[in-house]
Design a protein around this motif. Structure first.
Motif, short mmCIF file in Angstrom:
data_model
loop_
_atom_site.label_atom_id
_atom_site.label_comp_id
_atom_site.label_asym_id
_atom_site.label_seq_id
_atom_site.Cartn_x
_atom_site.Cartn_y
_atom_site.Cartn_z
N PHE A 110 0.62 -1.57 0.20
CA PHE A 110 -0.24 -0.14 0.21
C PHE A 110 0.59 1.27 0.14
O PHE A 110 0.11 2.39 -0.07
N ASN A 111 1.93 0.82 -0.11
CA ASN A 111 2.68 2.01 0.05
C ASN A 111 2.82 2.60 1.24
O ASN A 111 2.72 4.56 0.88
N GLU A 112 2.61 2.20 2.46
CA GLU A 112 2.58 2.70 3.60
C GLU A 112 3.14 2.80 4.61
O GLU A 112 3.70 2.09 5.05
N THR A 113 4.22 3.67 4.83
CA THR A 113 4.40 3.61 6.42
C THR A 113 4.14 3.80 7.07
O THR A 113 3.16 4.28 8.32
N LEU A 114 4.55 2.43 8.57
CA LEU A 114 3.78 2.08 10.17
C LEU A 114 4.41 2.80 10.53
O LEU A 114 4.06 3.11 11.78
N MET A 115 5.87 2.76 10.87
CA MET A 115 6.55 3.28 11.94
C MET A 115 8.46 3.69 11.88
O MET A 115 8.88 3.03 10.80
N LYS A 116 8.65 4.75 12.61
CA LYS A 116 10.45 5.12 12.29
C LYS A 116 10.56 4.82 13.29
O LYS A 116 10.38 5.50 14.28
N ILE A 164 25.08 -2.17 18.61
CA ILE A 164 23.43 -2.27 18.25
C ILE A 164 22.62 -1.81 18.61
O ILE A 164 22.46 -2.20 20.23
N GLY A 165 21.16 -1.74 18.22
CA GLY A 165 20.27 -1.36 19.10
C GLY A 165 18.80 -1.92 18.83
O GLY A 165 19.05 -2.93 17.87
N LEU A 166 18.61 -2.33 20.17
CA LEU A 166 16.82 -3.76 20.24
C LEU A 166 16.05 -2.61 20.31
O LEU A 166 15.84 -1.37 21.11
N TRP A 167 15.28 -1.92 19.64
CA TRP A 167 13.87 -1.72 18.73
C TRP A 167 12.78 -2.87 19.36
O TRP A 167 12.35 -3.88 18.96
N ASP A 168 11.88 -2.51 20.26
CA ASP A 168 10.51 -2.88 20.44
C ASP A 168 9.76 -2.51 20.05
O ASP A 168 9.15 -1.69 19.57
N LEU A 169 8.61 -3.52 18.44
CA LEU A 169 7.34 -3.13 16.90
C LEU A 169 7.05 -2.10 17.69
O LEU A 169 5.90 -1.85 17.20
N GLU A 170 6.64 -2.76 19.15
CA GLU A 170 4.63 -2.79 19.83
C GLU A 170 4.81 -0.94 20.08
O GLU A 170 4.12 -0.31 20.29
#
Length: 758
Positions: free
Chosen positions: A85-91, A121-127
């Motif tokens: 859908f060419n849509e950015t979900l998160m940054k 290294i960075g660890l990111w929580d997607l929720e």
């Protein structure tokens, strides 16, 4: 290749590529200009162009969800984008520079890892869309790649520091801890040496400042001794994270000895541009307690240039650029004296060596002198002036052979007992970087900047092997067991092992011709075809070398023995004793052979038939004298030999006979047993021919001894035989006198060698 896509680099320069999951025949391309393109590689069509974020794309990674892709940018941003859908979900944004690689956990935790150029290294929580943890200094250089293993809490990372690490996420806060790793040097090597006597560990020093141990058996036995630190206690006390300011420069040379490794440090190393030499402990895998350097030094530009450690592991000998050579105790680090009054050499010390018994110390200086010192009282014993300035010195302690590589690209070999040059080799076209002796001291292997590795055979003084490489070798070290040769090369991070082919196949060690053109051997890589070609080439020469026909006699002047076993000739004089011992006490009884089917007598009651009696009359015991009257082939050939003077066939008949047959033939030569005086004379002439030709020497002696034992009573009564025996006697005595003098000379030399070297 069935498709090639070309792009204008000024408009769209590809920087990342990805095949989105479930997108059949489609690839997603990222560019340095920031835009992305989705292509169908089957129909060669551009399906869609994503405008991007005006920042170059550095990484693309498929998310666990279909149609969702993570895009890493030069600015440090990570964009989670839906390409359907060419849509950015998160940054997300990291402040460590461009994103180098991205990976997602697939074991049920919504975590994304992103790598950076500075090793973090960075660890990111997607929720929760937040940073949950940082893995700082995961690698000492940029993170080249990171991947979560499928459905496991394991992260595999690698970097430009030549390390591969696996991190496990089993903590309560989600941080990763190091589970296992494999690592090598991150910069080219400066020195390598085998450690110990089993040939299973190789110590290597590198320009990255570390000292590491590599196992030739399995990588799990590898270990790193770490970086050299100027003040280890201060670093521990203050807990410094960044130790770059207190690290020692790279190790240039080191010497190791395992004799006292469990008691104190067993490795001594000198560093680039440093006066003090560091000690290292192999068992503890760390830098040691002492820095060895002279207390009073007026100049600041003096550096340590050469080190050696004694075979007992108690003393270290250090040479300086000022010409001084000092001795230190490895256990206490105390200075134990210097060689010479003020300095050992007028120029810089190039190398030092101590013999196996701590009696001699050998030093070389840039002024071109080689000096022998008494190790205990530090007095100069002898000095040798060399034709050119020495570059490298190597001592084989077991044999007392000293190898010297000179600046004029030649090699000298000295005996430290006689202190004389015993071999000189030339042939290298560039500076000699390193040398190694084989464990038995027979070979000297040299590596030079002309990209060649040459093997010199010291007993024959010849070049027996030479090959070229695509990269100049810097170091060579031969395994103490002789199975491998370890090399390191210019701008290469690894250690290369070469197997000693002479251990498992027939190799001719003949000298190479003067016009020999060495072949170029490619260093091991990922190309398979080259490996196959090389293995075929190495097999061919060995097959040709196996075919060698040894002549019956190398030289007419040499006494040559026969190839018959000892049992054919050694016991000819003792045959009567052997027959007496082997005489049976009673004649053997022949067992009655039972028939396969036992015969029965026909009738109502079955009965076995009685054995038939043998009523044949006994065989006649009268001997047929006509059979004995015939002469044997040996006698006939001897009679022919009297006429044509050729005895080869008669001799071959004797060689094919056993000891009893030989005795029978010689006994039948006398007139009483069917022979004649002429046949006996012919036999003596045959023995004389054997002694003249100096072939089958031991057979001639054995046959003559048996002949004399059997016919000693007949010989004095026959003048012809007496004359032949007299000639033979002088001939045998002359041959034996010559042989005995050679035996005595050899025994004398052997006794001298055994007693003189003690």
């Amino acid at each position: 290749e069935y498709l090639q896509l070309t792009f204008d680099k000024s408009v769209f320069k590809i920087s990342a590529i990805l095949h989105p999951s479930t997108y059949l025949n489609k690839i997603l391309l990222g560019s340095e200009q920031g835009s992305l393109q989705l292509w169908n590689v089957k129909s060669n069509k551009l399906l869609y162009t994503f405008p991007g974020w005006k920042v170059g794309v550095t990484a693309l990674q498929q998310a666990p969800a279909v149609d969702v892709v993570a895009i890493g940018l030069m600015s440090g941003q990570v964009i989670i984008h839906n390409i359907k859908f060419n849509e950015t979900l998160m940054k997300f944004r990291q402040d460590w520079g461009p994103i180098t690689s991205i990976s997602f956990r697939t074991d049920g935790h919504p975590v994304m890892a992103a790598g950076s150029p500075c090793g973090h290294i960075g660890l990111w929580d997607l929720e929760d869309k937040k940073l949950i943890n940082q893995m700082r200094n995961a690698h000492s250089t940029a993170i080249a790649g990171l991947t979560f293993l499928h459905r496991e809490p394991l992260l595999v990372t690698n970097g430009a520091d030549n390390a591969l690490r696996i991190w496990i996420f089993d903590g309560p806060t989600g941080e990763g801890r190091l589970l296992r790793f494999r690592m090598g040097h991150s910069a080219p090597l400066t020195s390598i040496r085998y450690y110990g006597q089993n040939g299973q560990q190789i110590l290597s020093a590198s320009q990255d400042g570390t000292l590491q141990s590599f196992s030739t058996v399995h990588e799990k036995f590898n270990k790193s001794l770490g970086h050299g630190l100027i003040n280890k206690k201060r670093v521990k006390r203050k807990g410094l994270q960044n130790t770059m300011s207190v690290r020692l420069p790279p190790i240039t040379k080191f010497a190791a000895e395992e004799a006292r490794e469990s008691d104190w440090d067993g490795i001594i190393a000198c560093h680039q541009g440093k006066l003090s030499c560091s000690t290292w402990n192999y068992q503890k895998s760390t830098i040691g307690a002492y820095f060895l350097k002279p207390k009073e030094m007026k100049k600041d530009d003096i550096t340590a240039t050469a080190v050696d450690i004694t075979s007992c592991g108690n003393f270290a000998v250090i040479g300086l650029s000022s010409g001084t050579v000092d001795v230190y105790n490895m256990q206490s680090g105390i200075h134990r004296g210097s060689f010479g009054k003020d300095q050992a050499h007028k120029g810089s010390v190039r190398d030092v060596a101590v013999d196996g018994l701590n009696q001699l110390t050998v030093t070389t200086g840039s002024e071109g002198l080689l000096k022998f010192w008494n190790f205990k009282n530090k007095i100069l014993i002898h000095s040798v002036s060399l034709s050119s300035s020495p570059n490298i010195m190597l001592l084989h302690r077991d044999s007392g052979i000293l190898g010297l590589a000179l600046d004029d690209f030649s090699i000298c070999v000295l005996d430290i007992e006689t202190r004389k040059i015993v071999r000189e080799f030339s042939g290298h076209q560039g500076q000699i970087n390193d040398m190694a002796f084989s464990p038995d001291g027979r070979w000297l292997i040299s590596a030079a900047m002309d990209c060649s590795i040459r093997t010199w055979d010291l007993p024959s003084g010849c070049l027996i092997d030479c090959f070229l490489l695509d990269s100049a070798p810097l170091n060579v070290s031969m395994s103490p067991t002789g199975d491998f040769l370890a090399t390191s090369h210019v701008d290469h991070l690894g250690i290369y092992l070469w197997s000693n082919i002479s251990l498992y196949s027939v190799v001719s060690l003949r000298p190479l011709p003067a016009d020999y053109v060495p072949s170029v051997v490619m260093l091991p890589g990922t190309c398979q075809t080259q490996d196959v070609e090389e293995s075929e080439e190495t097999v061919e020469p060995s097959e040709e070398m196996i075919e060698y026909d040894s002549p019956e006699q190398l030289n007419e002047q040499l006494v040559t023995l026969s190839l018959l076993p000892e049992s054919r000739w050694k016991n000819l004089l003792n045959l009567d004793v052997i027959k007496k011992k082997n005489k049976p006490k009673e004649p053997p009884k022949v067992p009655k052979s039972a028939p396969f089917f036992i015969p029965t007598i026909p009738g109502l009651v079955p009965r076995y038939a009685a054995p038939e009696q043998n009523n044949d009359p006994q065989q006649s015991k009268v001997v047929n004298l006509g059979v004995l009257a015939q002469k044997s082939d040996f006698c006939l050939k001897l009679e022919e030999g009297l006429v044509n003077n050729k005895y080869d066939t008669a001799l071959n008949l004797l060689k094919e006979s056993g000891p009893s047959g030989i005795e029978t033939e010689l006994r039948s030569l006398s007139p009483d047993c069917g022979g004649s005086v002429e046949v006996m004379q012919s036999f003596l002439k045959m023995i004389g021919m054997m002694l003249d030709r100096k072939r089958d020497f031991e057979l001639a002696q054995a046959y003559l001894a048996l002949f004399l034992k059997l016919h000693l009573k007949i010989l004095p009564s026959e003048p012809v035989l007496l004359e032949e025996i007299t000639n033979l006697s002088s001939q045998v005595e002359e041959n034996w006198t010559h042989l005995q003098s050679l035996f005595n000379q050899s025994m004398c030399i052997l006794n001298y060698l055994k007693s003189a070297l003690l």
